[in-house]
Enzyme design. Structure first.
Site, PDB file in Angstrom:
ATOM      1  N   GLY A  95      23.984  24.210  33.548  1.00 40.92           N
ATOM      2  CA  GLY A  95      24.564  24.925  34.706  1.00 40.92           C
ATOM      3  C   GLY A  95      23.903  26.286  35.021  1.00 40.92           C
ATOM      4  N   SER A 124      34.352  35.510  41.864  1.00 40.25           N
ATOM      5  CA  SER A 124      33.162  35.516  40.974  1.00 40.25           C
ATOM      6  C   SER A 124      32.213  35.003  41.896  1.00 40.25           C
ATOM      7  CB  SER A 124      33.428  34.587  39.790  1.00 40.25           C
ATOM      8  OG  SER A 124      32.232  34.319  39.288  1.00 40.25           O
ATOM      9  N   ASP A 160      54.000  35.721  31.705  1.00 39.91           N
ATOM     10  CA  ASP A 160      53.013  34.622  32.207  1.00 39.91           C
ATOM     11  C   ASP A 160      53.172  34.633  33.542  1.00 39.91           C
ATOM     12  OD1 ASP A 160      51.711  32.228  32.581  1.00 39.91           O
ATOM     13  OD2 ASP A 160      51.486  32.222  30.619  1.00 39.91           O
ATOM     14  N   LYS A 206      38.019  29.357  40.979  1.00 40.66           N
ATOM     15  CA  LYS A 206      37.922  30.853  41.814  1.00 40.66           C
ATOM     16  C   LYS A 206      37.662  30.244  43.315  1.00 40.66           C
ATOM     17  CE  LYS A 206      38.165  33.382  38.430  1.00 40.66           C
ATOM     18  NZ  LYS A 206      39.384  34.458  38.510  1.00 40.66           N
ATOM     19  N   TYR A 218      35.924  26.084  35.972  1.00 43.15           N
ATOM     20  CA  TYR A 218      36.395  27.561  36.183  1.00 43.15           C
ATOM     21  C   TYR A 218      35.835  28.135  37.496  1.00 43.15           C
ATOM     22  CZ  TYR A 218      35.642  32.509  36.253  1.00 43.15           C
ATOM     23  OH  TYR A 218      35.448  34.000  36.415  1.00 43.15           O
ATOM     24  N   ASN A 230      27.805  40.368  37.290  1.00 42.32           N
ATOM     25  CA  ASN A 230      28.019  40.312  35.821  1.00 42.32           C
ATOM     26  C   ASN A 230      28.458  41.679  35.396  1.00 42.32           C
ATOM     27  OD1 ASN A 230      26.296  37.995  36.554  1.00 42.32           O
ATOM     28  ND2 ASN A 230      26.195  37.689  34.524  1.00 42.32           N
ATOM     29  N   LEU A 263      25.838  37.395  27.586  1.00 44.60           N
ATOM     30  CA  LEU A 263      24.827  37.922  27.216  1.00 44.60           C
ATOM     31  C   LEU A 263      24.918  39.264  26.576  1.00 44.60           C
ATOM     32  CD1 LEU A 263      21.749  38.033  26.694  1.00 44.60           C
ATOM     33  CD2 LEU A 263      21.380  39.056  28.876  1.00 44.60           C
TER      34      LEU A 263
HETATM   35  P1  NAD Z   1      39.807  39.172  30.211  1.00 47.39           P
HETATM   36  O1  NAD Z   1      40.087  37.469  29.615  1.00 47.39           O
HETATM   37  O2  NAD Z   1      39.320  40.194  29.421  1.00 47.39           O
HETATM   38  O3  NAD Z   1      41.482  39.421  30.882  1.00 47.39           O
HETATM   39  C1  NAD Z   1      42.292  38.509  31.531  1.00 47.39           C
HETATM   40  C2  NAD Z   1      43.504  38.818  31.147  1.00 47.39           C
HETATM   41  O4  NAD Z   1      44.644  37.931  31.783  1.00 47.39           O
HETATM   42  C3  NAD Z   1      43.724  38.732  29.761  1.00 47.39           C
HETATM   43  O5  NAD Z   1      44.175  40.057  29.169  1.00 47.39           O
HETATM   44  C4  NAD Z   1      44.583  37.740  29.392  1.00 47.39           C
HETATM   45  O6  NAD Z   1      45.391  37.810  28.397  1.00 47.39           O
HETATM   46  C5  NAD Z   1      45.334  37.539  30.616  1.00 47.39           C
HETATM   47  N1  NAD Z   1      45.903  36.486  31.196  1.00 47.39           N
HETATM   48  C6  NAD Z   1      45.269  35.297  31.251  1.00 47.39           C
HETATM   49  N2  NAD Z   1      46.295  34.303  31.763  1.00 47.39           N
HETATM   50  C7  NAD Z   1      47.432  34.637  31.935  1.00 47.39           C
HETATM   51  C8  NAD Z   1      48.580  34.468  32.495  1.00 47.39           C
HETATM   52  N3  NAD Z   1      48.961  33.080  32.718  1.00 47.39           N
HETATM   53  N4  NAD Z   1      49.687  35.093  32.507  1.00 47.39           N
HETATM   54  C9  NAD Z   1      49.424  36.475  32.291  1.00 47.39           C
HETATM   55  N5  NAD Z   1      48.354  37.014  31.740  1.00 47.39           N
HETATM   56  C10 NAD Z   1      47.180  36.203  31.619  1.00 47.39           C
HETATM   57  O7  NAD Z   1      38.913  38.773  31.550  1.00 47.39           O
HETATM   58  P2  NAD Z   1      38.187  39.730  32.196  1.00 47.39           P
HETATM   59  O8  NAD Z   1      36.710  39.615  31.906  1.00 47.39           O
HETATM   60  O9  NAD Z   1      38.834  41.081  32.418  1.00 47.39           O
HETATM   61  O10 NAD Z   1      38.297  39.236  33.747  1.00 47.39           O
HETATM   62  C11 NAD Z   1      39.259  39.440  34.822  1.00 47.39           C
HETATM   63  C12 NAD Z   1      39.243  38.526  35.774  1.00 47.39           C
HETATM   64  O11 NAD Z   1      38.034  38.385  36.695  1.00 47.39           O
HETATM   65  C13 NAD Z   1      39.507  37.040  35.622  1.00 47.39           C
HETATM   66  O12 NAD Z   1      40.018  36.157  36.638  1.00 47.39           O
HETATM   67  C14 NAD Z   1      38.091  36.330  35.440  1.00 47.39           C
HETATM   68  O13 NAD Z   1      37.877  35.004  35.883  1.00 47.39           O
HETATM   69  C15 NAD Z   1      37.235  37.310  36.662  1.00 47.39           C
HETATM   70  N6  NAD Z   1      35.738  37.558  36.638  1.00 47.39           N
HETATM   71  C16 NAD Z   1      35.349  37.966  35.434  1.00 47.39           C
HETATM   72  C17 NAD Z   1      34.241  37.973  35.029  1.00 47.39           C
HETATM   73  C18 NAD Z   1      33.496  38.502  33.910  1.00 47.39           C
HETATM   74  O14 NAD Z   1      32.376  38.425  33.745  1.00 47.39           O
HETATM   75  N7  NAD Z   1      34.299  39.142  33.016  1.00 47.39           N
HETATM   76  C19 NAD Z   1      33.142  37.677  36.329  1.00 47.39           C
HETATM   77  C20 NAD Z   1      33.815  37.224  37.447  1.00 47.39           C
HETATM   78  C21 NAD Z   1      35.180  36.863  37.731  1.00 47.39           C
HETATM   79  N1  UFG Z   2      21.988  34.325  28.173  1.00 48.87           N
HETATM   80  C1  UFG Z   2      21.162  34.077  27.098  1.00 48.87           C
HETATM   81  N2  UFG Z   2      21.811  34.230  25.815  1.00 48.87           N
HETATM   82  C2  UFG Z   2      23.048  34.146  25.708  1.00 48.87           C
HETATM   83  C3  UFG Z   2      23.946  34.550  26.666  1.00 48.87           C
HETATM   84  C4  UFG Z   2      23.309  34.169  27.904  1.00 48.87           C
HETATM   85  O1  UFG Z   2      19.990  33.919  27.182  1.00 48.87           O
HETATM   86  O2  UFG Z   2      23.301  34.260  24.256  1.00 48.87           O
HETATM   87  C5  UFG Z   2      21.423  34.364  29.490  1.00 48.87           C
HETATM   88  C6  UFG Z   2      21.939  33.223  30.641  1.00 48.87           C
HETATM   89  O3  UFG Z   2      21.249  32.097  30.439  1.00 48.87           O
HETATM   90  C7  UFG Z   2      21.870  33.947  31.796  1.00 48.87           C
HETATM   91  C8  UFG Z   2      22.169  35.446  31.530  1.00 48.87           C
HETATM   92  O4  UFG Z   2      21.781  35.545  29.923  1.00 48.87           O
HETATM   93  O5  UFG Z   2      20.557  33.828  32.362  1.00 48.87           O
HETATM   94  C9  UFG Z   2      23.655  35.855  31.835  1.00 48.87           C
HETATM   95  O6  UFG Z   2      24.460  34.910  31.265  1.00 48.87           O
HETATM   96  P1  UFG Z   2      25.945  35.294  31.111  1.00 48.87           P
HETATM   97  O7  UFG Z   2      26.599  34.218  30.401  1.00 48.87           O
HETATM   98  O8  UFG Z   2      26.169  36.648  30.569  1.00 48.87           O
HETATM   99  O9  UFG Z   2      26.592  35.381  32.491  1.00 48.87           O
HETATM  100  P2  UFG Z   2      26.458  34.304  33.612  1.00 48.87           P
HETATM  101  O10 UFG Z   2      25.705  34.825  34.762  1.00 48.87           O
HETATM  102  O11 UFG Z   2      25.931  32.860  33.232  1.00 48.87           O
HETATM  103  O12 UFG Z   2      27.928  34.002  34.055  1.00 48.87           O
HETATM  104  C10 UFG Z   2      28.756  35.054  34.303  1.00 48.87           C
HETATM  105  C11 UFG Z   2      30.295  35.001  34.174  1.00 48.87           C
HETATM  106  C12 UFG Z   2      30.795  33.695  34.677  1.00 48.87           C
HETATM  107  C13 UFG Z   2      30.585  33.570  36.023  1.00 48.87           C
HETATM  108  C14 UFG Z   2      29.258  33.695  36.342  1.00 48.87           C
HETATM  109  C15 UFG Z   2      28.890  34.068  37.794  1.00 48.87           C
HETATM  110  O13 UFG Z   2      30.255  34.573  32.640  1.00 48.87           O
HETATM  111  O14 UFG Z   2      32.207  33.625  34.479  1.00 48.87           O
HETATM  112  O15 UFG Z   2      28.796  35.040  35.815  1.00 48.87           O
HETATM  113  O16 UFG Z   2      29.570  34.850  38.455  1.00 48.87           O
HETATM  114  F1  UFG Z   2      31.060  32.378  36.475  1.00 48.87           F
END
Ligand code: NAD
Ligand code: UFG
Length: 338
Positions: A294, A124, A58, A153, A149, A179, A200
């Site tokens: 949001g 993000s 961790d 960031k 969240y 995304n 989505l």
């Molecule tokens: P994910 O949840 O698939 O991967 C994150 C990994 O970190 C997981 O394997 C989890 O087990 C591990 N983890 C969490 N807390 C931990 C801790 N305290 N110690 C050790 N390991 C830990 O998420 P992801 O989609 O791969 O995202 C990776 C990063 O990118 C995250 O920081 C997320 O906030 C950021 N991010 C993701 C998105 C997205 O849409 N996926 C968008 C913007 C930013």
């Molecule tokens: N949406 C739907 N139906 C669903 C899910 C999403 O219509 O079941 C729409 C949302 O309203 C949005 C678009 O699809 O218009 C994308 O939604 P996502 O939830 O896939 O992505 P977001 O842009 O809302 O959020 C993502 C990440 C967040 C991050 C944000 C900005 O999930 O972690 O981008 O970077 F904070």
């Protein structure tokens, strides 16, 4: 010389491990499996073609981190580990501040103890908040975020900038992801959310395999070309390749630098649904639902700084993103659970 990848068993981390190995880097993976599975590690190693060292640890566990830095020669850290569910963060803000902010502080302290002062951080597009017009540029104001969240960031970005001001040996690259969707083209690794997906694309793919009955489209009265929300979807392998360029950059510079990682193209919810139907040949039933709290109408990047400074540009289009998401989901209907 190795690069430590925290959260390297997660969705973006696993793809990044493979791109880093392909680029010739030695990598070490750390994860606590909070939101990932050992099977993801097994397949990532298989695709990387080598037994990448792994530590179940961790990021809040300073002694566990010290062991890694003692045993491995770490030059830089790509820091993915964190919690990422927007809705959950509203319910459990302290867990998000503890894990994301507290964990990053402990990680940086241990890095500094061992003289390792280079980090690439997963930020993000959410840090741009509600008030900036798209295309979003790195120098626009940040911080008007709408949930805990997003606030983690923003706070971590500010902490890492402060660290760079305090000590000129630090080099930090803050990557603002748009995304991420898609999966490795092998179909062996991909996004495997727990429970009902919030995002989505995983929702669409679970409708496509019949696990969920229909998609709810959150709002069709936004000021966009078809009334549904517009986002900048980026293939996860392109995103992973951006990390290779960011590490190259961090190793040769000091100070904090911010980059958008997006394509610069905006697609609406219905554009993505139709692109997915075309790529998969599967119809996606959907119903228009109320707006989700949001959400903003439109969010897409200006990715030109990453191209100019890092020499990185997304190469894969939305058809490839949909095709690869579908290959992953259809080949692994239960994700990493066999
Ligand atoms: P994910 O949840 O698939 O991967 C994150 C990994 O970190 C997981 O394997 C989890 O087990 C591990 N983890 C969490 N807390 C931990 C801790 N305290 N110690 C050790 N390991 C830990 O998420 P992801 O989609 O791969 O995202 C990776 C990063 O990118 C995250 O920081 C997320 O906030 C950021 N991010 C993701 C998105 C997205 O849409 N996926 C968008 C913007 C930013
Ligand atoms: N949406 C739907 N139906 C669903 C899910 C999403 O219509 O079941 C729409 C949302 O309203 C949005 C678009 O699809 O218009 C994308 O939604 P996502 O939830 O896939 O992505 P977001 O842009 O809302 O959020 C993502 C990440 C967040 C991050 C944000 C900005 O999930 O972690 O981008 O970077 F904070």
């Amino acid at each position: 010389m190795a690069i430590l990848i925290t959260g390297g068993c997660g969705y973006i981390g696993s793809h990044t491990v493979i791109e880093m190995v392909k680029a010739g880097y030695d990598v070490v993976i750390l994860d606590n499996f909070y939101n990932s599975k050992p099977e993801a590690l097994r397949r990532t190693r298989e695709l990387a073609g080598r037994d990448v060292p792994f530590y179940e640890c961790d990021i809040r566990d300073a002694e566990g981190l010290r062991r890694i830095f003692r045993e491995q020669s770490i030059d830089a850290v790509i820091h993915f580990a964190g919690l990422k569910a927007v809705g959950e963060s509203v319910q459990k803000p302290l867990a998000y501040y503890d894990n994301n902010v507290g964990g990053t502080v402990v990680l940086c302290q241990v890095m500094a103890e061992f003289g390792c002062k280079r980090m690439v951080f997963s930020s993000s597009a959410t840090v741009y908040g509600m008030n900036n017009p798209s295309p979003l540029k790195e120098d626009m104001p940040t911080g008007a975020v709408t949930n805990p969240y997003g606030r983690t960031k923003y706070i971590i970005e500010e902490i890492l900038k402060d660290v760079c001001v305090s000590d000129k040996d630090w080099s930090v690259v803050l990557l603002r992801y748009f995304n991420p969707i898609g999966a490795h083209e092998s179909g062996r690794i991909g996004e495997d959310p727990n429970g009902i997906p919030n995002n989505l694309m995983p929702y669409i793919t679970q409708v496509a395999i019949g696990k969920l009955p229909r998609l709810s489209v959150y709002g069709d009265d936004y000021d966009t070309h078809d009334g549904t929300g517009v986002r900048d979807y980026i293939h996860v392998v392109d995103l992973a390749a951006g990390h290779v360029k960011a590490v190259d950059y961090a190793l040769g510079h000091s100070g904090a630098e911010v980059f958008n990682l997006g394509t610069g193209n905006g697609y609406s919810v219905l554009d993505l649904v139709h692109a997915f139907e075309k790529a998969s040949g599967v119809a996606i039933p959907y119903a228009i639902a109320p707006r989700r709290a949001g959400d903003i109408a439109t969010c897409y990047s200006d990715p030109s700084k990453a191209e100019r400074v890092l020499g990185w540009k997304a190469a894969r289009g939305v058809d490839e993103m949909c095709r690869d998401s579908w290959r992953w989901q259809s080949g692994n209907p239960r994700g990493y659970d066999q």
